[in-house]
Design a protein around this motif. Structure first.
Motif, PDB file in Angstrom:
ATOM      1  N   UNK A 297       5.801  58.745  53.189  1.00 27.43           N
ATOM      2  CA  UNK A 297       6.702  57.679  53.641  1.00 27.43           C
ATOM      3  C   UNK A 297       8.122  57.923  53.159  1.00 27.43           C
ATOM      4  N   UNK A 298       8.263  58.299  51.878  1.00 24.15           N
ATOM      5  CA  UNK A 298       9.596  58.545  51.331  1.00 24.15           C
ATOM      6  C   UNK A 298      10.300  59.679  52.077  1.00 24.15           C
ATOM      7  N   UNK A 299       9.547  60.721  52.405  1.00 22.68           N
ATOM      8  CA  UNK A 299      10.147  61.844  53.126  1.00 22.68           C
ATOM      9  C   UNK A 299      10.557  61.451  54.542  1.00 22.68           C
ATOM     10  N   UNK A 300       9.774  60.582  55.182  1.00 25.04           N
ATOM     11  CA  UNK A 300      10.179  60.142  56.524  1.00 25.04           C
ATOM     12  C   UNK A 300      11.482  59.356  56.462  1.00 25.04           C
ATOM     13  N   UNK A 301      11.632  58.523  55.443  1.00 28.97           N
ATOM     14  CA  UNK A 301      12.880  57.752  55.306  1.00 28.97           C
ATOM     15  C   UNK A 301      14.059  58.698  55.084  1.00 28.97           C
ATOM     16  N   UNK A 302      13.854  59.705  54.254  1.00 29.94           N
ATOM     17  CA  UNK A 302      14.935  60.658  54.005  1.00 29.94           C
ATOM     18  C   UNK A 302      15.280  61.458  55.256  1.00 29.94           C
ATOM     19  N   UNK A 303      14.252  61.863  56.009  1.00 33.38           N
ATOM     20  CA  UNK A 303      14.512  62.608  57.242  1.00 33.38           C
ATOM     21  C   UNK A 303      15.092  61.728  58.336  1.00 33.38           C
ATOM     22  N   UNK A 304      14.871  60.423  58.231  1.00 34.48           N
ATOM     23  CA  UNK A 304      15.408  59.489  59.230  1.00 34.48           C
ATOM     24  C   UNK A 304      16.914  59.306  59.095  1.00 34.48           C
ATOM     25  N   UNK A 305      17.463  59.662  57.952  1.00 32.94           N
ATOM     26  CA  UNK A 305      18.889  59.432  57.720  1.00 32.94           C
ATOM     27  C   UNK A 305      19.759  60.180  58.720  1.00 32.94           C
ATOM     28  N   UNK A 306      19.350  61.391  59.085  1.00 36.79           N
ATOM     29  CA  UNK A 306      20.182  62.185  60.006  1.00 36.79           C
ATOM     30  C   UNK A 306      20.248  61.557  61.398  1.00 36.79           C
ATOM     31  N   UNK A 307      19.289  60.663  61.695  1.00 32.28           N
ATOM     32  CA  UNK A 307      19.285  59.980  62.990  1.00 32.28           C
ATOM     33  C   UNK A 307      19.720  58.523  62.861  1.00 32.28           C
ATOM     34  N   UNK A 308      20.123  58.158  61.641  1.00 32.66           N
ATOM     35  CA  UNK A 308      20.619  56.805  61.357  1.00 32.66           C
ATOM     36  C   UNK A 308      19.576  55.731  61.687  1.00 32.66           C
ATOM     37  N   UNK A 309      18.314  56.034  61.393  1.00 31.60           N
ATOM     38  CA  UNK A 309      17.239  55.066  61.634  1.00 31.60           C
ATOM     39  C   UNK A 309      16.427  54.848  60.360  1.00 31.60           C
TER      40      UNK A 309
END
Length: 328
Positions: A297-309
């Protein structure tokens, strides 16, 4: 009959998990692959025996045969390849142009489908509870996605990492179906395995029975023979069990719902942002083979940053009982 299917299923999934088996696969790959973006499908028939791969019944570019299992397998492999190529620029399961092989008519009344590390294998179902396993595109894509996970991360097929393994396959299985049908996150049914059960199997609330619901885990079926869909949708209901490899098909409902919530929070086509976040997390070098829900979950949140979501993804995990701090 169910025990017979389960005993075989354990064997094939164990083979898939053995690194030596994957090494043998690499040795057998042809030295030259097709051009990127070109599919190479071969469908075999086991003729209701269990000897693999069987006899070739349809090759790439050949016309439909009229046998639903053969043609559905051929089309399903192609649609899955097209999705990964067009959306993620991924050249087949291994991103190196691996040919896609499938065997249909496996076993007598075999009620399952699986990826064994080399090919997709489909049973015809027993006609009592299950129809043929080529009938559902998301199930075909689900099993092929196991090959992607095996190639990239090798999430251990046990407990929470195994449930993540299953959930990732459900995510991409559903996305392939949505892509093929041109559905938005809001317009998709988020059901896995629609059409697999016969009419004899009872669903929930008068709805047809399905294997799983990503939108509402635990509502796939409620039948006197099969029992009730055991999937939880929140960590409060996490099932601790030694069965099912530590509940890999049960607790996958929790990350499944998180993805559904993230996709609908974001809106539009689920593969464009939510799907890309999950895909990039699967490829993230920080993801370990034994990781649990919290770290994924933490990694998905971090990877979501580049898409601003990241806010939408963080909210989705919070709603299934997994608190993930947002990193500013």
């Amino acid at each position: 009959m169910a025990l017979h299917v389960l005993s075989g299923d354990t064997t094939f999934r164990s083979l898939r998990a053995v690194p030596r088996f994957a090494a043998e696969l690499i040795k057998k790959r042809p030295l030259a692959f097709m051009l990127a973006g070109d599919k190479q499908r071969t469908i075999f028939s086991a003729n209701n025996a269990q000897a693999l791969p069987g006899v070739i019944v349809r090759a790439e570019g050949s016309p439909a045969t009229g046998d639903p299992a053969i043609d559905e397998a051929y089309d399903g492999l192609g649609l899955t390849y097209d999705f990964f190529w067009n959306v993620f620029n991924r050249n087949s399961i291994d991103d190196e142009g691996m040919p896609l092989n499938g065997t249909v008519h496996f076993g007598a009344n075999y009620s399952n489908a699986f990826w064994d590390g080399q090919r997709m294998v489909f049973g015809d179902g027993d006609g009592e509870l299950f129809n043929r396993f080529t009938i559902s595109l998301d199930v075909i894509a689900h099993e092929l996605a196991h090959g992607v996970t095996e190639d990239e991360t090798q999430l251990i097929y046990s407990s929470q990492s195994g449930a993540l393994n299953e959930s990732v396959s459900d995510v991409f299985g559903s996305l392939v179906k949505q892509y093929a049908l041109n559905q938005t996150a809001e317009g998709a049914d988020w059901l896995i395995g629609a059409g697999l059960f016969t009419d004899r199997v009872q669903g929930v609330g008068g709805n047809p029975a399905v294997l799983r619901s990503m939108k509402e885990p635990g509502t796939g079926y409620d039948d006197p023979v099969l029992g009730r869909d055991p999937q939880p949708g929140h960590m409060d209901d996490f099932v601790n069990t030694f069965e099912d490899n530590g509940g890999v098909h049960i607790n996958s409902g929790i990350p499944n719902k998180a993805f559904y919530l993230a996709a609908t929070n974001i809106g539009g086509y689920a593969w464009e942002k939510a799907g890309r976040v999950w895909y990039e997390t699967l490829l993230d070098s920080r993801l370990r083979s034994n990781d649990k829900f919290q770290r994924f979950a933490q990694l998905t949140v971090e990877n979501a940053k580049r898409y601003k979501v990241e806010a939408e993804v963080c909210d989705a995990w919070t709603k299934v009982g997994i608190s993930v701090p947002m990193i500013i």
